[in-house]
Design an enzyme around this catalytic site. Structure first.
Site, PDB file in Angstrom:
ATOM      1  N   ARG A 513       0.849  -1.198   0.000  1.00 33.39           N
ATOM      2  CA  ARG A 513       0.000   0.000   0.000  1.00 33.39           C
ATOM      3  C   ARG A 513       0.879   1.241   0.000  1.00 33.39           C
ATOM      4  O   ARG A 513       1.874   1.267   0.728  1.00 33.39           O
ATOM      5  CB  ARG A 513      -0.862   0.056   1.263  1.00 33.39           C
ATOM      6  CG  ARG A 513      -1.482  -1.238   1.660  1.00 33.39           C
ATOM      7  CD  ARG A 513      -2.492  -1.649   0.634  1.00 33.39           C
ATOM      8  NE  ARG A 513      -3.039  -2.938   1.020  1.00 33.39           N
ATOM      9  CZ  ARG A 513      -4.345  -3.153   1.149  1.00 33.39           C
ATOM     10  NH1 ARG A 513      -5.194  -2.176   0.918  1.00 33.39           N
ATOM     11  NH2 ARG A 513      -4.768  -4.342   1.482  1.00 33.39           N
ATOM     12  N   VAL A 514       0.488   2.261  -0.757  1.00 31.71           N
ATOM     13  CA  VAL A 514       1.325   3.459  -0.756  1.00 31.71           C
ATOM     14  C   VAL A 514       1.329   4.137   0.614  1.00 31.71           C
ATOM     15  O   VAL A 514       2.304   4.751   1.000  1.00 31.71           O
ATOM     16  CB  VAL A 514       0.954   4.466  -1.862  1.00 31.71           C
ATOM     17  CG1 VAL A 514       1.165   3.849  -3.226  1.00 31.71           C
ATOM     18  CG2 VAL A 514      -0.461   4.965  -1.704  1.00 31.71           C
ATOM     19  N   ASP A 515       0.253   3.968   1.380  1.00 33.17           N
ATOM     20  CA  ASP A 515       0.233   4.536   2.739  1.00 33.17           C
ATOM     21  C   ASP A 515       1.284   3.880   3.617  1.00 33.17           C
ATOM     22  O   ASP A 515       1.640   4.405   4.663  1.00 33.17           O
ATOM     23  CB  ASP A 515      -1.122   4.294   3.416  1.00 33.17           C
ATOM     24  CG  ASP A 515      -2.232   5.046   2.727  1.00 33.17           C
ATOM     25  OD1 ASP A 515      -1.915   5.899   1.876  1.00 33.17           O
ATOM     26  OD2 ASP A 515      -3.404   4.768   3.023  1.00 33.17           O
ATOM     27  N   ASP A 516       1.710   2.695   3.225  1.00 32.68           N
ATOM     28  CA  ASP A 516       2.677   1.950   4.041  1.00 32.68           C
ATOM     29  C   ASP A 516       4.115   2.139   3.571  1.00 32.68           C
ATOM     30  O   ASP A 516       5.031   1.574   4.157  1.00 32.68           O
ATOM     31  CB  ASP A 516       2.364   0.440   3.995  1.00 32.68           C
ATOM     32  CG  ASP A 516       1.018   0.101   4.609  1.00 32.68           C
ATOM     33  OD1 ASP A 516       0.548   0.890   5.445  1.00 32.68           O
ATOM     34  OD2 ASP A 516       0.448  -0.950   4.250  1.00 32.68           O
TER      35      ASP A 516
END
Ligand code: ATP
Ligand code: MG
Length: 645
Positions: A513-516
């Site tokens: 995930r890009v949030d990660d």
């Protein structure tokens, strides 16, 4: 033949990578391949496999792919014509779309004006074409050897009609929502198909959810009816579902064995291609689950087609997808995709490790051969939901598939309705851990943080250009959140939320995930890459990494590591794990901290919830966020207890 695939303004080119070394289906991957950071090792379909495959070569794929991109209306109309439509769709506008928020509200429509019914296409159409006596569903009970049963397409149609008549009788009408809270009984797909038959909108809630989570979803979608059963056995436990529903409704729902009295014939409610088919909540890995709405026509055409090609479907196949119908995989690839192809589908009630971890292979053999665990009947393996790291890929390929079966590592989302990036097993060589190339009609693009499309070998944010028939049309009751979450981050594109890199041969690698994404001293590192390196260590069973604040580097890597059963924690092992990452990726990616983990917090669909791990890593224990989709909350307490050990 090895291929390189590039999009250049809608045109696709192919070239053979000169460095490629192949292993042909039938040969095992050696453990040297664990140390193949450049992914040079390809797994090439055998001549015999390709020869019999629906898409036998890269050229055939490219020919079809090219048409699907250059003439989507023609490509998808030809496929859609193979289904039954009471009224044809508007031939002049097969689809209409606006994905660009700058040009007004986002909308996607496919086959508008066409009138059809997915339940009719799954059942009546198959029966009418002479396959009424073919088995549609095999049902395998939780307890081995108890109560296994099956339904032919004829029988399934009757059962669906009875329930449809009952639902009509109690006042369920076209457009009404029906919440389905059932375990993996045949009644679950029966209910979905019965709703679809009368134009009701089903919303399946995974039967492992608590009364509170069920209540939230009921409040959100306001169903006319909730369908459940009294109780279910899962593993050695009995779960009283009806009590949970009562808890959620705070009143008793209608009970009793009423359905069998209803007639086995029920007229179909013809619906518009763009009428809603179902509402389904996402897994909740990154936040509060989102209520994804799918419509009828495009979803039907897309799931049927992706099923057929990703699994190279043959009418003699017996097909088993272990997913629960509570998730999108169970909608698209237990129920609709396979039945639309007239397939015979296995439904398994219980847990994959009950009574022991051989159960899956027991079921595989039962439906084909008698020798215990020969798995000889397996032809193709599938995987979904999280990046499958190269170590797990090799195990799946070498051990489960006897080095004989290609693996369809299917990347997609609840939102996409069907597979988006997936191997077509006979068409091209695979690389362990890569989801390979886009499905027909799908244009994945990788953009940088400014939204600029990257070419060639690159890494960035995964977006999709243009719509595809299976795309979701809105978030239920919140079109604004739909636009904000998916279309505003990179105007002009559908933003998936996932990171992806494309290698020099054009293969796609989902990086997490890009949030990660973790930013160590200016190096952007995807979670999948570090986790893959950790699990390539023979003593590491599972790993999840997150970023924590670091004075000098900006962020540092913090790794949660679960060891292989029986292996004790030790300082030496910690060093050896860190060394593995250094060797495979580089010193910049070496974890600063290893947190021993007896297990990892996962959603009920089995995904790692890194947002919770981030909070544990930074000791922000009061800010764990929405934990309602957590499968086993006790893991969180155990991890907190081990935090400073
Ligand atoms: P939420 O959106 O509520 O946070 P979720 O994204 O986990 O939950 P799903 O729609 O079930 O809900 O999962 C889709 C996600 O799963 C994808 O965005 C991707 O991150 C991951 N995924 C699915 N298949 C693959 C795959 N083959 N390889 C890598 N990642 C995958
Ligand atoms: Mg998601």
């Amino acid at each position: 033949s090895n291929l390189q695939l590039r999009h250049v303004e809608g045109v696709v080119t192919v070239a053979a990578p000169p460095h490629a070394k192949g292993v042909t289906l039938g040969e095992p991957l050696s453990s040297d391949d664990a140390l193949d950071p450049h992914h040079l090792r390809l797994v090439v379909p055998s001549h015999q496999f390709s020869q019999n495959a629906l898409i036998p070569s890269p050229d055939k794929y490219l020919e079809m792919y090219k048409r699907s991109i250059e003439d989507p209306a023609g490509f998808w109309s030809d496929i859609a014509s193979q289904f039954f439509w009471k009224q044809p769709w508007n031939a002049y506008s097969v689809f209409s779309e606006n994905l660009d928020v700058r040009n007004g509200p986002v909308h996607i429509q496919w086959f508008k004006g066409g009138s059809t019914n997915i339940s009719y296409n799954c059942l009546d159409r198959i029966v009418e074409s002479g396959y009424g006596d073919k088995i549609a569903l095999f049902w395998e009970a939780n307890d081995p050897g108890v109560g296994a049963t099956s339904l032919t397409y004829n029988q399934l149609l009757s059962r669906v009609c009875q329930l449809a008549n009952y639902l009509k009788h109690i006042g369920v009408k076209k457009g009404d929502a029906v919440v389905v809270y059932l375990p993996m009984l045949m009644e679950l797909p029966i209910t979905m198909l019965a709703c679809a038959r009368i134009g009701a909108v089903h919303s399946v809630v995974f039967a492992g959810f608590s009364a509170e989570s069920l209540a939230q979803r009921i409040v959100d979608c306001k169903p006319k009816v909730v369908i459940t059963c009294n109780a279910v056995k899962r593993g050695s436990k009995t779960i009283h579902l009806k009590d949970i529903v009562d808890g959620a409704l705070l009143q008793s729902a209608q009970n009793g064995d009423v359905v069998p009295k209803y007639p086995t014939h029920c007229e179909v409610e013809w619906v518009d291609a763009e009428d809603p088919l179902f509402l389904l909540y996402t897994s909740g890995s990154t936040g509060k689950p989102k209520g994804v709405l799918h419509t009828t026509g495009g979803y039907m055409v897309y799931t049927a087609t992706t099923f057929k090609y990703a699994f190279d479907y043959k009418p003699t196949d017996i097909y088993w997808c272990t997913a629960d119908c509570g998730w999108i995989t169970g909608h698209s690839y237990v129920t609709y995709g396979p039945l639309l192809n007239g397939a015979s589908v296995i439904i398994y009630e219980g847990a994959p490790n009950y009574p022991d971890s051989g159960r899956c292979w027991d079921i595989v053999d039962k439906y084909k051969y008698v020798t215990r665990y020969s798995r000889e009947s397996l032809r193709i393996l599938g995987s979904v939901g999280e990046p499958i790291n190269p170590s797990a890929w090799r195990w799946f390929y070498n051990v489960v598939g006897d080095s004989r079966c290609p693996i369809s590592d299917t990347w997609w989302q609840t939102e996409t309705g069907g597979f988006m990036i997936t191997p077509l097993p006979g068409a091209w060589p695979q690389k362990p851990g890569s989801a390979t190339f886009p499905f027909f009609g799908v244009q994945p693009v990788i953009v940088d943080e400014k939204g600029v499309e990257l070419e060639g070998e690159c890494s960035g944010y995964l977006c999709v250009k243009n719509s595809w028939p299976g795309a979701f049309r809105t978030l239920y009751g919140d079109h604004e959140r739909y636009e904000t979450t998916y279309f505003k981050p990179f105007p002009g594109y559908y933003f998936t939320g996932d990171g992806c890199s494309r290698d020099k041969d054009g293969y796609h690698w989902l990086t997490g995930r890009v949030d990660d994404v973790i930013n160590v001293s200016g190096h952007r590192i995807g979670t999948a890459e570090v986790e893959s390196a950790l699990v390539s260590h023979p003593k590491c069973a599972e790993a999840a990494v997150v970023g924590v604040e670091h004075e000098v580097k900006g962020q540092a890597i913090y790794a949660f590591v679960t060891l292989v059963e029986g292996v004790p924690y030790s300082e030496e092992l910690r060093k050896s794990l860190v060394l593995t990452v250094r060797e495979q990726i580089g010193a910049f990616a070496a974890p600063d901290r290893i947190h021993w983990a007896p297990g990892l917090p996962k959603t009920r669909s089995g995904k790692i919830m890194r947002r919770i791990l981030r909070k544990i890593a930074s000791r922000q224990l009061n800010e764990l966020g929405d934990t309602s989709t957590l499968a086993d909350p006790s893991i969180v307490d155990q991890l907190i207890a081990l935090a400073d050990s």
